[in-house]
Write a protein that holds these residues in place. Sequence first.
Motif, PDB file in Angstrom:
ATOM      1  N   PRO A  40       0.502 144.748 -27.327  1.00  0.00           N
ATOM      2  CA  PRO A  40       1.744 144.029 -27.643  1.00  0.00           C
ATOM      3  C   PRO A  40       2.032 142.859 -26.698  1.00  0.00           C
ATOM      4  O   PRO A  40       2.625 141.860 -27.111  1.00  0.00           O
ATOM      5  CB  PRO A  40       2.833 145.101 -27.538  1.00  0.00           C
ATOM      6  CG  PRO A  40       2.231 146.228 -26.783  1.00  0.00           C
ATOM      7  CD  PRO A  40       0.759 146.169 -26.997  1.00  0.00           C
ATOM      8  N   VAL A  41       1.625 142.973 -25.455  1.00  0.00           N
ATOM      9  CA  VAL A  41       1.876 141.884 -24.497  1.00  0.00           C
ATOM     10  C   VAL A  41       1.024 140.667 -24.858  1.00  0.00           C
ATOM     11  O   VAL A  41       1.505 139.530 -24.911  1.00  0.00           O
ATOM     12  CB  VAL A  41       1.578 142.341 -23.044  1.00  0.00           C
ATOM     13  CG1 VAL A  41       1.789 141.201 -22.058  1.00  0.00           C
ATOM     14  CG2 VAL A  41       2.455 143.539 -22.684  1.00  0.00           C
ATOM     15  N   GLU A  42      -0.229 140.948 -25.143  1.00  0.00           N
ATOM     16  CA  GLU A  42      -1.153 139.890 -25.555  1.00  0.00           C
ATOM     17  C   GLU A  42      -0.662 139.217 -26.845  1.00  0.00           C
ATOM     18  O   GLU A  42      -0.677 137.992 -26.981  1.00  0.00           O
ATOM     19  CB  GLU A  42      -2.514 140.521 -25.834  1.00  0.00           C
ATOM     20  CG  GLU A  42      -3.690 139.933 -25.089  1.00  0.00           C
ATOM     21  CD  GLU A  42      -4.964 140.666 -25.481  1.00  0.00           C
ATOM     22  OE1 GLU A  42      -5.794 140.063 -26.179  1.00  0.00           O
ATOM     23  OE2 GLU A  42      -5.089 141.871 -25.125  1.00  0.00           O
ATOM     24  N   THR A  43      -0.245 140.049 -27.780  1.00  0.00           N
ATOM     25  CA  THR A  43       0.247 139.555 -29.068  1.00  0.00           C
ATOM     26  C   THR A  43       1.430 138.629 -28.879  1.00  0.00           C
ATOM     27  O   THR A  43       1.497 137.549 -29.464  1.00  0.00           O
ATOM     28  CB  THR A  43       0.646 140.750 -29.964  1.00  0.00           C
ATOM     29  OG1 THR A  43      -0.557 141.389 -30.366  1.00  0.00           O
ATOM     30  CG2 THR A  43       1.415 140.313 -31.181  1.00  0.00           C
ATOM     31  N   GLU A  44       2.377 139.043 -28.031  1.00  0.00           N
ATOM     32  CA  GLU A  44       3.570 138.228 -27.821  1.00  0.00           C
ATOM     33  C   GLU A  44       3.196 136.892 -27.165  1.00  0.00           C
ATOM     34  O   GLU A  44       3.771 135.852 -27.505  1.00  0.00           O
ATOM     35  CB  GLU A  44       4.610 139.001 -26.990  1.00  0.00           C
ATOM     36  CG  GLU A  44       6.002 138.399 -26.977  1.00  0.00           C
ATOM     37  CD  GLU A  44       6.457 137.791 -28.321  1.00  0.00           C
ATOM     38  OE1 GLU A  44       6.296 138.437 -29.388  1.00  0.00           O
ATOM     39  OE2 GLU A  44       6.981 136.647 -28.315  1.00  0.00           O
ATOM     40  N   ALA A  45       2.230 136.926 -26.271  1.00  0.00           N
ATOM     41  CA  ALA A  45       1.781 135.684 -25.614  1.00  0.00           C
ATOM     42  C   ALA A  45       1.189 134.725 -26.639  1.00  0.00           C
ATOM     43  O   ALA A  45       1.447 133.512 -26.592  1.00  0.00           O
ATOM     44  CB  ALA A  45       0.757 136.014 -24.531  1.00  0.00           C
ATOM     45  N   ILE A  46       0.414 135.252 -27.579  1.00  0.00           N
ATOM     46  CA  ILE A  46      -0.196 134.407 -28.606  1.00  0.00           C
ATOM     47  C   ILE A  46       0.874 133.818 -29.529  1.00  0.00           C
ATOM     48  O   ILE A  46       0.874 132.622 -29.825  1.00  0.00           O
ATOM     49  CB  ILE A  46      -1.253 135.203 -29.411  1.00  0.00           C
ATOM     50  CG1 ILE A  46      -2.457 135.502 -28.515  1.00  0.00           C
ATOM     51  CG2 ILE A  46      -1.682 134.431 -30.660  1.00  0.00           C
ATOM     52  CD1 ILE A  46      -3.482 136.425 -29.132  1.00  0.00           C
ATOM     53  N   ARG A  47       1.804 134.682 -29.956  1.00  0.00           N
ATOM     54  CA  ARG A  47       2.890 134.192 -30.816  1.00  0.00           C
ATOM     55  C   ARG A  47       3.658 133.066 -30.134  1.00  0.00           C
ATOM     56  O   ARG A  47       3.985 132.051 -30.738  1.00  0.00           O
ATOM     57  CB  ARG A  47       3.879 135.323 -31.128  1.00  0.00           C
ATOM     58  CG  ARG A  47       3.385 136.321 -32.135  1.00  0.00           C
ATOM     59  CD  ARG A  47       4.364 137.496 -32.174  1.00  0.00           C
ATOM     60  NE  ARG A  47       3.928 138.516 -33.097  1.00  0.00           N
ATOM     61  CZ  ARG A  47       4.453 138.682 -34.318  1.00  0.00           C
ATOM     62  NH1 ARG A  47       5.437 137.926 -34.739  1.00  0.00           N
ATOM     63  NH2 ARG A  47       4.003 139.623 -35.112  1.00  0.00           N
ATOM     64  N   MET A  48       3.940 133.291 -28.862  1.00  0.00           N
ATOM     65  CA  MET A  48       4.703 132.310 -28.098  1.00  0.00           C
ATOM     66  C   MET A  48       3.939 130.995 -27.992  1.00  0.00           C
ATOM     67  O   MET A  48       4.513 129.914 -28.193  1.00  0.00           O
ATOM     68  CB  MET A  48       4.979 132.894 -26.693  1.00  0.00           C
ATOM     69  CG  MET A  48       6.012 132.144 -25.914  1.00  0.00           C
ATOM     70  SD  MET A  48       7.556 132.067 -26.826  1.00  0.00           S
ATOM     71  CE  MET A  48       8.456 133.322 -25.933  1.00  0.00           C
ATOM     72  N   ALA A  49       2.652 131.084 -27.694  1.00  0.00           N
ATOM     73  CA  ALA A  49       1.828 129.872 -27.548  1.00  0.00           C
ATOM     74  C   ALA A  49       1.755 129.113 -28.875  1.00  0.00           C
ATOM     75  O   ALA A  49       1.833 127.879 -28.905  1.00  0.00           O
ATOM     76  CB  ALA A  49       0.426 130.251 -27.078  1.00  0.00           C
ATOM     77  N   GLN A  50       1.641 129.843 -29.979  1.00  0.00           N
ATOM     78  CA  GLN A  50       1.607 129.185 -31.300  1.00  0.00           C
ATOM     79  C   GLN A  50       2.925 128.492 -31.603  1.00  0.00           C
ATOM     80  O   GLN A  50       2.949 127.384 -32.125  1.00  0.00           O
ATOM     81  CB  GLN A  50       1.291 130.205 -32.401  1.00  0.00           C
ATOM     82  CG  GLN A  50      -0.148 130.672 -32.412  1.00  0.00           C
ATOM     83  CD  GLN A  50      -0.493 131.422 -33.693  1.00  0.00           C
ATOM     84  OE1 GLN A  50       0.222 131.367 -34.700  1.00  0.00           O
ATOM     85  NE2 GLN A  50      -1.599 132.142 -33.663  1.00  0.00           N
ATOM     86  N   ARG A  51       4.028 129.179 -31.287  1.00  0.00           N
ATOM     87  CA  ARG A  51       5.348 128.571 -31.521  1.00  0.00           C
ATOM     88  C   ARG A  51       5.508 127.284 -30.714  1.00  0.00           C
ATOM     89  O   ARG A  51       5.997 126.271 -31.223  1.00  0.00           O
ATOM     90  CB  ARG A  51       6.466 129.553 -31.154  1.00  0.00           C
ATOM     91  CG  ARG A  51       6.749 130.568 -32.246  1.00  0.00           C
ATOM     92  CD  ARG A  51       8.076 131.267 -32.000  1.00  0.00           C
ATOM     93  NE  ARG A  51       7.956 132.260 -30.942  1.00  0.00           N
ATOM     94  CZ  ARG A  51       7.779 133.565 -31.168  1.00  0.00           C
ATOM     95  NH1 ARG A  51       7.720 134.038 -32.396  1.00  0.00           N
ATOM     96  NH2 ARG A  51       7.665 134.405 -30.174  1.00  0.00           N
ATOM     97  N   THR A  52       5.110 127.340 -29.440  1.00  0.00           N
ATOM     98  CA  THR A  52       5.218 126.160 -28.570  1.00  0.00           C
ATOM     99  C   THR A  52       4.401 125.002 -29.130  1.00  0.00           C
ATOM    100  O   THR A  52       4.866 123.861 -29.174  1.00  0.00           O
ATOM    101  CB  THR A  52       4.745 126.518 -27.141  1.00  0.00           C
ATOM    102  OG1 THR A  52       5.484 127.655 -26.718  1.00  0.00           O
ATOM    103  CG2 THR A  52       4.953 125.378 -26.174  1.00  0.00           C
ATOM    104  N   ALA A  53       3.170 125.300 -29.567  1.00  0.00           N
ATOM    105  CA  ALA A  53       2.296 124.252 -30.100  1.00  0.00           C
ATOM    106  C   ALA A  53       2.872 123.668 -31.390  1.00  0.00           C
ATOM    107  O   ALA A  53       2.859 122.451 -31.600  1.00  0.00           O
ATOM    108  CB  ALA A  53       0.899 124.813 -30.351  1.00  0.00           C
TER     109      ALA A  53
END
Length: 265
Positions: free
Chosen positions: A107-120
């Motif tokens: 879940p931590v990894e997943t949230e980091a990916i979601r966040m990075a996609q949102r930022t991009a």
Amino acid sequence: MRLVDTHVHLDFPEFDVDRDQVMVRAACEGVHSIVGVSVDLDSSRRLLGLAQQYPALRVTVGIHPAYVGKGKNDANLWNELEHLAQEPKVVALGETGLDFHRLPQDPVETEAIRMAQRTAFQAHLQLAAKLGLPLVIHQRDAWEETWELLEPYRGKVRAVFHCFGGTWEQAERILRAGWKLSFTGTVTFRKSQALRALAAQLPEESFMIETDAPFLAPEPWRGRRNEPAWVIHVARVLAQARQQSVETIAELTTQNAVCFFALEG
Ligand SMILES: [Zn+2]
């Protein structure tokens, strides 16, 4: 008959052996413009290089959500993209958006990916508004979140939901916002009756066609490497579904693409 393939990954290695012939076959089918869509910074540079070679090629620059944080996207990424976006062959930014289809278990990894996609995605949106360029949106298993980020840019940026495969409610929401959608070979697949029925109801100014080559080859070539010449199969199936001639579909989707991407007529 004139066609525009609005979404092709022409820089991918799948085309390295026969890219020249691919472009010739496209021209022979009446495909007069091809929009080469980037997935990362290297891809953006490669496509801009190819556009020097192929007069029919126009280019988008941007980072595909599944490529966010991958490879060597330098620290200077956004400055570099903004710089590339001002090249004369560039007609849009993208593909960008959110893709939550395949996320890791953790879940931590997943949230980091979601966040990075949102930022991009947000960075693309800001740049599109700043430069007045349209956006090519890739959305997979992230409809509401994509919408949340996009909504504030209603009336400020043009956007197309590429490879549309959603519901009538989703299509309506896109059209109400003044955005467009585009169909790939998936609309030709046997099980896609609902999508064809949806396509039959759309207003003429609302949709474009694409191959997403080398992926998503249309019937009767499903499973093969796709190429821009085969966008004609997407046009034929839409013509059947809408009970219009293929010439009419070619004309209206070309007009929509010319207008959306500001291509030379
Ligand atoms: Zn794509």
